[in-house]
Design a protein around this motif. Structure first.
Motif, PDB file in Angstrom:
ATOM      1  N   LYS A   1       0.842  -1.196   0.000  1.00  0.00           N
ATOM      2  CA  LYS A   1       0.000   0.000   0.000  1.00  0.00           C
ATOM      3  C   LYS A   1       0.878   1.247   0.000  1.00  0.00           C
ATOM      4  CE  LYS A   1      -3.712  -2.451   0.165  1.00  0.00           C
ATOM      5  NZ  LYS A   1      -4.505  -2.614  -1.059  1.00  0.00           N
ATOM      6  N   PRO A   2       0.330   2.367  -0.484  1.00  0.00           N
ATOM      7  CA  PRO A   2       1.113   3.599  -0.562  1.00  0.00           C
ATOM      8  C   PRO A   2       1.628   4.048   0.810  1.00  0.00           C
ATOM      9  CG  PRO A   2      -0.937   3.820  -1.779  1.00  0.00           C
ATOM     10  CD  PRO A   2      -1.017   2.525  -1.040  1.00  0.00           C
TER      11      PRO A   2
ATOM     12  N   PRO B   1       2.458   7.049   3.514  1.00  0.00           N
ATOM     13  CA  PRO B   1       1.665   8.255   3.789  1.00  0.00           C
ATOM     14  C   PRO B   1       2.180   9.475   3.026  1.00  0.00           C
ATOM     15  CG  PRO B   1       2.295   7.173   5.832  1.00  0.00           C
ATOM     16  CD  PRO B   1       3.060   6.505   4.733  1.00  0.00           C
ATOM     17  N   PHE B   2       1.258  10.348   2.674  1.00  0.00           N
ATOM     18  CA  PHE B   2       1.636  11.616   2.039  1.00  0.00           C
ATOM     19  C   PHE B   2       0.623  12.668   2.435  1.00  0.00           C
ATOM     20  CE2 PHE B   2      -0.810   9.021  -0.994  1.00  0.00           C
ATOM     21  CZ  PHE B   2      -1.903   9.844  -1.213  1.00  0.00           C
ATOM     22  N   GLU B   3       1.040  13.913   2.278  1.00  0.00           N
ATOM     23  CA  GLU B   3       0.134  15.031   2.500  1.00  0.00           C
ATOM     24  C   GLU B   3      -0.555  15.318   1.179  1.00  0.00           C
ATOM     25  OE1 GLU B   3       0.435  19.373   4.722  1.00  0.00           O
ATOM     26  OE2 GLU B   3       2.260  18.250   4.255  1.00  0.00           O
TER      27      GLU B   3
ATOM     28  N   GLY C   1      -2.792   9.892 -12.864  1.00  0.00           N
ATOM     29  CA  GLY C   1      -2.313   8.880 -11.912  1.00  0.00           C
ATOM     30  C   GLY C   1      -2.079   7.500 -12.509  1.00  0.00           C
TER      31      GLY C   1
ATOM     32  N   VAL D   1       0.571   6.549  -9.828  1.00  0.00           N
ATOM     33  CA  VAL D   1      -0.018   5.792  -8.710  1.00  0.00           C
ATOM     34  C   VAL D   1       0.508   4.339  -8.648  1.00  0.00           C
ATOM     35  CG1 VAL D   1      -2.147   5.080  -7.540  1.00  0.00           C
ATOM     36  CG2 VAL D   1      -1.997   7.354  -8.559  1.00  0.00           C
ATOM     37  N   PRO D   2       0.697   3.648  -9.791  1.00  0.00           N
ATOM     38  CA  PRO D   2       1.337   2.328  -9.672  1.00  0.00           C
ATOM     39  C   PRO D   2       2.689   2.405  -8.951  1.00  0.00           C
ATOM     40  CG  PRO D   2       0.452   2.598 -11.875  1.00  0.00           C
ATOM     41  CD  PRO D   2       0.260   3.915 -11.182  1.00  0.00           C
TER      42      PRO D   2
ATOM     43  N   ILE E   1       3.596   4.617  -6.778  1.00  0.00           N
ATOM     44  CA  ILE E   1       3.329   4.911  -5.361  1.00  0.00           C
ATOM     45  C   ILE E   1       2.833   3.644  -4.646  1.00  0.00           C
ATOM     46  CG2 ILE E   1       1.768   6.190  -3.827  1.00  0.00           C
ATOM     47  CD1 ILE E   1       2.000   8.576  -5.724  1.00  0.00           C
ATOM     48  N   ASN E   2       1.955   2.891  -5.326  1.00  0.00           N
ATOM     49  CA  ASN E   2       1.439   1.657  -4.713  1.00  0.00           C
ATOM     50  C   ASN E   2       2.562   0.660  -4.424  1.00  0.00           C
ATOM     51  OD1 ASN E   2      -1.095   2.731  -4.962  1.00  0.00           O
ATOM     52  ND2 ASN E   2      -1.831   1.293  -6.509  1.00  0.00           N
ATOM     53  N   MET E   3       3.539   0.625  -5.323  1.00  0.00           N
ATOM     54  CA  MET E   3       4.664  -0.313  -5.138  1.00  0.00           C
ATOM     55  C   MET E   3       5.787   0.311  -4.315  1.00  0.00           C
ATOM     56  SD  MET E   3       4.864  -2.262  -8.808  1.00  0.00           S
ATOM     57  CE  MET E   3       4.542  -0.925  -9.933  1.00  0.00           C
TER      58      MET E   3
END
Lengths: 290, 163
Positions: free
Chosen positions: A2-3, A5-7, A34, A38-39, A41-43
């Motif tokens: 899972k990603p 954390p980010f603001e 994304g 996003v892929p 970020i997910n990885m």
């Protein structure tokens, strides 16, 4: 996985988005469609601590003709570029390349600016932008600047954009009357990982002679590559079997492919030649010169 | 940890409001916060299509969207297709053509193909297969899925209906 954390910020204007970019600099990534970011970020291959979501800035999504240019906002969806009559009329090469970008569901969300800024060497739109001689308008704390496509793509996933800049507009020169366009690509399967592609726009006079050739290869180097030797061989020629074979072969000297897990450098070089031949044959067939 | 944010969405006509971290993916929000487990997580990086939903009228990958991005928006998931016990033409055709085996990928196929049939009421096999390339199925070999789409398209044309 899972990603991390980010603001998260969701600005509603381009000005607000640029101010956030200036404030957060290298920590921040703008989030467009994304479909590439996003892929990662997910990885957790990318872990930006700040995401600036551009999806709530309607002013960044537009498409219009202006003084011989097709002008696109960075947040214009790829699906719109694919289906728009304006695009088909002004820059048929874009409309022809779009169906190769991922899948319809990906293009519903993916954007013009996202694909160009991500700068995957195998991505279709950067090759199209290079072939068409597009201009990228970068916005940042010091205002806007124009970067020609030839100076925009540096290396794999690396562009001329500074960390506090974002792509604010893309300007594609409209195709001249009498020009023809084609795109071809080879990959693992349709819509899957693209290996090598070629984008072409060829201007033809009334006798079917090439007055200007513009070709770019994707996936055959660390960035999209203009096929200058192919262009030089074609210019002044009628597109027929022999001239196409010679022009396509010249592409072998233009590309500098890298070797990776998916293909050897030699394979990518030969694929660039084959795709160049394929687009030129398609154009010759359409123009009736072959 | 980053500050939680309120996310208010309408899913299949029902309103949901939850406080979640910005990093929560929309697919996890639907499954864990809304209890709508019909949407599946396959690859979690946009390749397999199992998580496909409809967001503001178009099909999207819910594993490539954060829940906070859906704030204020309308969502349809596979649970929103059938009207009670009455299946859509596409669902019924999947059933009749044995277009699923384990069924894990099916919700994604249904969401993507429902949009496809609306846009392309009279598709040829090439168009169907091009659209199917965005969703992976490891059981069927796709032949029965193609048949199901053809049957659904024909019935919808006869009916003059949309879904």
């Amino acid at each position: 996985m899972k990603p991390a954390p980010f603001e998260y910020f969701a600005p509603e204007t381009a000005e607000e988005a640029l101010a956030l970019m200036a404030e957060h600099g290298v920590e921040a990534r703008p989030l467009a469609g994304g479909q590439s970011l996003v892929p990662l970020i997910n990885m957790r291959m990318a872990q930006p601590s700040v995401l600036i979501d551009l999806n709530r800035c309607p002013e960044l999504a537009y498409l219009r003709g202006e003084d011989g240019m097709l002008v696109s906002g960075p947040m214009t969806r790829q699906r719109e570029l694919e289906l728009s009559e304006t695009v088909r009329a002004a820059c048929p090469l874009i409309a022809k390349a779009m169906p190769y970008m991922g899948h319809a569901t990906i293009r519903n969300r993916g954007t013009a600016g996202g694909s160009l800024s991500h700068a995957d060497p195998s991505a279709e739109l950067p090759g199209v932008a290079l072939a068409l001689g597009a201009e990228m308008i970068a916005g940042g704390p010091n205002g806007r600047r124009t970067v020609p496509a030839t100076e925009f793509f540096f290396a794999e996933l690396t562009t001329a954009l500074e960390p506090d800049e974002m792509l604010c507009e893309i300007r594609f020169p409209e195709a001249p009357a009498g020009s023809r366009a084609a795109f071809a690509e080879v990959g693992s399967h349709f819509g899957g990982l693209a290996l090598v592609g070629v984008a072409a726009q060829i201007d033809l006079d009334s006798a079917g002679r090439c007055t200007k050739a513009a070709l770019a290869a994707t996936g055959a180097g660390e960035r999209p590559t203009r096929l200058s030797s192919t262009e030089a061989v074609l210019t002044g020629e009628v597109l027929e079997k022999q001239s196409i074979a010679e022009a396509a072969e010249a592409a072998a000297g233009d590309v500098e492919p890298l070797e990776d897990l998916h293909a050897t450098a030699h394979w990518r070089r030969r694929a660039a030649v084959a795709m160049a031949a394929r687009v030129l044959h398609e154009i010759a067939d359409e123009a009736g010169t072959r | 940890m980053t500050a939680r944010r309120e996310v208010r969405v309408t899913v299949n006509g029902r309103a949901y409001a939850r406080n979640v971290e910005p990093r929560m993916l929309l697919v996890d929000f639907l499954r864990h916060e809304c209890g709508l487990t019909g949407t599946h997580v396959g690859c979690a990086h946009g390749v397999c299509g199992a998580c496909t939903i409809v967001l503001d009228g178009v099909s999207v990958r819910s594993c490539l969207t954060f829940a906070v991005q859906a704030e204020g928006k309308e969502i349809t998931t596979v649970e929103g297709l059938a009207d009670g016990e009455s299946l859509t033409a596409l669902q019924q055709a999947f059933h009749e053509n044995h277009a699923l085996q384990c069924g894990y990928c099916t919700p994604g196929f249904l969401m993507s193909l429902t949009e496809f049939l609306r846009e392309t009421p009279n598709p040829d096999e090439g168009q169907i297969r091009e659209r199917l390339s965005g969703n992976l199925c490891r059981c069927t070999g796709y032949a029965n899925i193609v048949s199901a789409v053809q049957m659904a398209a024909q019935r919808l044309r006869e009916k003059g209906g949309v879904s």
